[in-house]
Each structure stands twice: as C-alpha cells, then as structure tokens.
Design an enzyme around this catalytic site. Structure first.
Site, PDB file in Angstrom:
ATOM      1  N   GLU A  25      -7.025   8.496   6.995  1.00 12.40           N
ATOM      2  CA  GLU A  25      -7.039   9.086   8.066  1.00 12.40           C
ATOM      3  C   GLU A  25      -7.555  10.756   7.909  1.00 12.40           C
ATOM      4  O   GLU A  25      -6.952  11.575   8.549  1.00 12.40           O
ATOM      5  CB  GLU A  25      -5.690   8.846   8.919  1.00 12.40           C
ATOM      6  CG  GLU A  25      -5.310   7.598   9.111  1.00 12.40           C
ATOM      7  CD  GLU A  25      -4.013   7.800  10.036  1.00 12.40           C
ATOM      8  OE1 GLU A  25      -3.426   8.589  10.107  1.00 12.40           O
ATOM      9  OE2 GLU A  25      -3.510   6.725  10.391  1.00 12.40           O
ATOM     10  N   TYR A  62      -3.519   2.004  16.444  1.00  4.87           N
ATOM     11  CA  TYR A  62      -2.328   2.195  17.282  1.00  4.87           C
ATOM     12  C   TYR A  62      -2.372   1.997  18.689  1.00  4.87           C
ATOM     13  O   TYR A  62      -1.472   1.469  19.239  1.00  4.87           O
ATOM     14  CB  TYR A  62      -1.468   3.677  16.638  1.00  4.87           C
ATOM     15  CG  TYR A  62      -0.969   3.536  15.294  1.00  4.87           C
ATOM     16  CD1 TYR A  62       0.242   3.086  15.033  1.00  4.87           C
ATOM     17  CD2 TYR A  62      -1.699   3.769  14.172  1.00  4.87           C
ATOM     18  CE1 TYR A  62       0.667   2.968  13.920  1.00  4.87           C
ATOM     19  CE2 TYR A  62      -1.558   3.900  12.969  1.00  4.87           C
ATOM     20  CZ  TYR A  62      -0.059   3.320  12.569  1.00  4.87           C
ATOM     21  OH  TYR A  62       0.264   3.212  11.537  1.00  4.87           O
ATOM     22  N   ARG A 114       0.776  -1.321   0.068  1.00  4.77           N
ATOM     23  CA  ARG A 114       0.051   0.065  -0.001  1.00  4.77           C
ATOM     24  C   ARG A 114       0.906   1.253   0.024  1.00  4.77           C
ATOM     25  O   ARG A 114       1.751   1.423   0.902  1.00  4.77           O
ATOM     26  CB  ARG A 114      -0.644   0.066   1.288  1.00  4.77           C
ATOM     27  CG  ARG A 114      -1.749   1.218   1.526  1.00  4.77           C
ATOM     28  CD  ARG A 114      -2.771   1.145   2.643  1.00  4.77           C
ATOM     29  NE  ARG A 114      -3.317   2.291   3.016  1.00  4.77           N
ATOM     30  CZ  ARG A 114      -3.166   3.183   3.827  1.00  4.77           C
ATOM     31  NH1 ARG A 114      -2.137   2.850   4.557  1.00  4.77           N
ATOM     32  NH2 ARG A 114      -3.704   4.231   4.013  1.00  4.77           N
ATOM     33  N   GLU A 135      -3.120  -0.165   8.591  1.00  3.10           N
ATOM     34  CA  GLU A 135      -1.794   0.149   9.089  1.00  3.10           C
ATOM     35  C   GLU A 135      -1.982  -0.286  10.752  1.00  3.10           C
ATOM     36  O   GLU A 135      -3.038  -0.101  11.341  1.00  3.10           O
ATOM     37  CB  GLU A 135      -1.856   1.892   9.301  1.00  3.10           C
ATOM     38  CG  GLU A 135      -1.188   2.578   8.140  1.00  3.10           C
ATOM     39  CD  GLU A 135      -1.261   3.942   8.359  1.00  3.10           C
ATOM     40  OE1 GLU A 135      -0.923   4.404   9.517  1.00  3.10           O
ATOM     41  OE2 GLU A 135      -1.300   4.821   7.197  1.00  3.10           O
ATOM     42  N   ASN A 191      -6.954   1.677  10.635  1.00  3.46           N
ATOM     43  CA  ASN A 191      -5.498   1.997  11.137  1.00  3.46           C
ATOM     44  C   ASN A 191      -5.542   1.896  12.723  1.00  3.46           C
ATOM     45  O   ASN A 191      -6.407   2.914  13.198  1.00  3.46           O
ATOM     46  CB  ASN A 191      -4.884   3.644  10.669  1.00  3.46           C
ATOM     47  CG  ASN A 191      -4.729   3.208   9.172  1.00  3.46           C
ATOM     48  OD1 ASN A 191      -5.041   2.446   8.542  1.00  3.46           O
ATOM     49  ND2 ASN A 191      -4.300   4.298   8.742  1.00  3.46           N
ATOM     50  N   HIS A 242      -2.945  11.054   1.035  1.00  8.43           N
ATOM     51  CA  HIS A 242      -2.194  10.765   2.273  1.00  8.43           C
ATOM     52  C   HIS A 242      -1.386  12.119   2.625  1.00  8.43           C
ATOM     53  O   HIS A 242      -0.211  12.341   2.965  1.00  8.43           O
ATOM     54  CB  HIS A 242      -1.104   9.786   2.405  1.00  8.43           C
ATOM     55  CG  HIS A 242      -0.835   8.872   3.675  1.00  8.43           C
ATOM     56  ND1 HIS A 242      -1.106   7.723   4.103  1.00  8.43           N
ATOM     57  CD2 HIS A 242      -0.153   9.666   4.695  1.00  8.43           C
ATOM     58  CE1 HIS A 242      -0.479   7.510   5.161  1.00  8.43           C
ATOM     59  NE2 HIS A 242       0.084   8.553   5.688  1.00  8.43           N
TER      60      HIS A 242
END
Ligand code: IFM
Length: 444
Positions: free
Chosen positions: A168, A297, A79, A351, A295, A123
């Site tokens: 995002e 985290y 990606r 991600e 994504n 992005h």
C-alpha cells in the site's frame, strides 16, 4: 464448492496476512533500532490512547505457537512483513544476525508445517535514520530499499517463493506525508508526490534485483476501491476521476504501462507539485511482475467541494464496519473486473477483512457473525469477478489476529483470531472456524 466460492479455479489458494509492526512487539530487542512508527506512536495525539507497537501481539516471542495456529486454519499461505530496522538497523550497512535469525526461524516453522511463506519487504516501518535523512521524498531512500531487498533475499531467498516489495504505497505517501495521519506525520502535498515516485522507484529497483535472482513469484500490493461520482454534475464526475487518478492509476499506469497518466500529471501540477521522474525511471518501475496484490476494504462515492483540489466522500447509508467504512462487496467485483479490463494483470487478494466491535470471549468463543458475513460476501464478490473473467488466483484474509491498527491503536480488531492483550491469549473466533471450513470445502 459452496456457492460462495463457485467459479474459483481448482488451484485457487487461501491464506492469512499480518505485518511486522502490527504484531511483533520486541521493539528494542536483539539489535532492532527505531522505525518511523516507534517515533510517531510516541507523539502525543498520534495514536488513540497513546498506544504503541512496543508489545503488540508479542509475536516475536510466541512465533512457533502462532505458526501452529496458522497451520491449524488449513491455509496454503501466510503473508507477513519483515521489519527493516530489525534486519538492517538504521537502514544502512550490514544485517543484524539476530534479526535475520528470527525470520529464518519463522520461514522454517512455516515450511515444516506445510504453509508457504509470502514475504512483504515493506509494510510502513522505515528506519528512523532514513526518515531523518529525508524519508521517501528523498530519492536515495529508493536505493536504500533496493539494497535492503537484496540483503533479505541473501538470507531467505533459498526458502521463500513469493515476494512482495511494498504494501500500500498510497498509505506510505499520502497518509505519511500529506495528511500526516500515519508516520512520519508530515503534511505537505508536494512531498507526498515525491514520496509516491520514490516508493515506485524503490519497488522497481528491488523488483529488478529480485527478478535477476530468479524469485518464483514477484509482486506489489496496492489498496484500491472504486471511485464513483455522486451525480452527473461535471464537478462530481471530476472529483471521482481525480480520486481514481490518485488512488489507482498513479500506481497501476506506471507499473503496467510505464507512464504516469496525463490527467494525474496535470492535477499534480495544478497543485504546485511535480513527480520527480528522471530518465529511465519508468522502465525500472514497469519491471514485469507475476502478481498484483489487491487490498480491498470499501469503495467511495465522491462529490465536489468549493476547493477544486478537495473532494468529499458521500456516505451512501450502507452498514459500516467499526472503522466507519461502508460495506460494499459489489465494489470489490467492479474493481477486480475493471483492473482486469484496463490492465490485464494476474491478481491475488492480499488483504480483505473488517474490524467489528466483537463480543468478548465467552466460554472460549467469539461469535463474530458480522465478520463471517463480511468475509462471505466479499469472497463471493471475488468469485463473481472471476466468473466475469478476472484472473484472481488467491485470497488472504486480513488479519490472522487482532493487532495494532496504526493510528487507531488496539481498539479496532481485524483478527479472525481474538487476542487478549493482557494475557496474550489467542482465541479463534467463529470467523476463523468458518474460514477453515470454507477452505476445506473448497478443496472438495
Ligand atoms: O491494518 C491495515 C494494514 O496494515 C494495511 N491494510 C489495511 C489494514 C486495515 O486498516
């Protein structure tokens, strides 16, 4: 399959991810014009040590070797994002043939090596001219983005199966226009709210166009986590609700259900702002998608403050990554199960990964055991969610290699491949070998 991947479907796929500004460099070559990150990173104090993406990983000049390295990891997919000002300088008008040529060669290299290209259109590198014309708070930017999407598809649509519109949008809107920690560095809540809607509108317009062109797989990527309350006190519970509203539901509800949540509209109004919805926008925004990119985290626990609009994140005393982000793999499982239950959408982890203060390269090795542990626990968390019913189809690690970590510059290393920024030498870390072996084992 190993315990870590137990329960994942046989056709579950694996990959690695990057983005254009974080790795390419070549900021002023072959007709590329400025993006908001070129401008912002030059603003004193905006990025640690005044670092910029001017050179980054020099991927623009090392692309074939980088693709060989990606293929060597045994991944199914790569990606990457395309740089808008490299493809369409200034954000208007015709394409720049040299910019298109770079991505065309990248796609061909990937296909030749048996890696599926996964293209993200945006992005965060908005052409500076579009920011000067008003940026994402300005409605026209959505139409410029849809036009850009069509141009990229004209050039690469014959070879790229998977398309993500935005990466995002929360970061683009909130960090870019409210907190000012990201480009373009504005600090105005009402503008961030306008930006949110126009990002979603741009996504929807692009999605409609790409749909009509018959792309095989179409999606958007959101960064999300769980938001819980520090206590049962009504203020804390409300703080968690607000964070979930602004972090997750303000995107997922219009994308899936075609409406903004009532409580979020009320929160926005209470802060003197307004989502600038026009007739028909929500039908556009809810254009059906094939995949929702997640994504993940970390997750957050919230507590109220004296200011009803502002809540506080309460550290839970867990181990943290080099970003100071708490390591919460079970939050990943909860998030995926919740997205499945509330929205019923197919998902891919676009991600997941961690920055750690890695040891130096020694005898050709980087022993990043903390990153191996992070990846292991988070992939296991995805497998747990799948066993609980969540429809998750693949996992892409962030990131292929160390790169420009936005406001943190080069000091925060997320790569499974180490980059020596002096020599541009790439060294696969222990995590890269572990990931490659996991992929091999998961295929039986
Ligand atoms: O490096 C970023 C990436 O650009 C977007 N998602 C989060 C990553 C780590 O901060």
């Amino acid at each position: 399959m190993s315990d870590v991947t137990s329960g994942l479907p046989a056709d579950f796929f694996w990959g690695v991810a990057t983005s254009a500004y974080q790795i390419e460099g070549a900021w002023d070559e072959d007709g590329r014009t400025l993006s908001i990150w070129d401008t912002f990173s030059r603003r004193p104090g905006a990025v640690v040590n005044g670092e910029t993406g001017d050179v980054a990983c020099d991927h623009y000049h090392r692309m074939p070797a980088d693709v060989a390295m990606i293929a060597g990891l045994g991944v199914d997919k790569y990606r990457f994002s395309v740089s808008w000002p490299r493809i369409q300088p200034g954000g208007r008008g015709p394409v720049n043939a040299k910019g298109v040529d770079f991505y065309s060669r990248l796609v061909d290299e990937l296909l030749e090596k048996g890696v599926d290209p996964w293209l993200t259109l945006y992005h965060w590198d908005l052409p500076q001219e579009l920011e000067d014309a008003g940026g994402w708070p300005h409605r026209d930017t959505a139409y410029r983005f849809a036009e850009f999407a069509g141009l990229v598809h004209d050039a690469l649509g014959d070879r790229v199966p998977t398309w993500t519109t935005l990466n995002e949008p929360w970061c683009s809107a909130v960090l870019g226009y409210d907190t000012g920690r990201h480009a373009p560095g504005r600090t105005n809540f009402a503008e961030a709210v306008r930006a949110t809607h126009h990002l979603l509108l741009g996504h929807g317009l692009a999605a409609q166009d790409l749909r009509s062109r018959g792309v095989a797989s179409l999606g958007i990527t959101l960064n999300m986590g769980t938001h819980s309350a520090a206590s049962d006190a009504p203020g804390d519970v409300d703080a968690a609700r607000r964070a979930d509203g602004f972090g997750t539901r303000i995107y997922m509800d219009p994308l899936v259900h075609g409406r903004y949540p009532e409580d979020v509209l009320a929160d926005v109004a209470a802060r003197g702002a307004e989502i600038p919805v026009r007739a028909g926008d929500l039908e556009v925004i809810s254009t059906p998608l094939d995949v929702f990119g997640v994504n993940y985290y970390t997750s957050h626990v919230h507590r109220a403050t004296e200011d009803p609009a502002v809540s506080e994140v309460v550290p839970q005393g867990r181990p943290v990554t080099a970003m100071g982000w708490e390591i919460v793999p079970e939050g990943f499982t909860s998030l995926l199960v919740r997205l499945h239950e509330d929205y019923g959408v197919p998902m891919v982890i676009t991600e997941n990964g961690a920055a750690f203060d890695d040891l130096d390269v020694e005898d050709g090795h980087v022993a990043d055991t903390d990153r191996v542990d992070y990846l292991k626990s988070h992939i296991a968390a995805v497998a747990t969610a799948v066993r609980a019913g969540a429809d998750v189809r693949g996992y892409l690690a962030w990131s292929l290699m160390d790169n420009f970590e936005w406001g943190y510059g080069y000091g925060k290393r997320f790569g499974i491949v180490h980059v020596d920024y002096e020599t541009q030498q790439r060294t696969p870390k222990r995590s890269a070998r572990w990931f490659r072996d996991l992929i091999t084992r998961s295929r039986g």
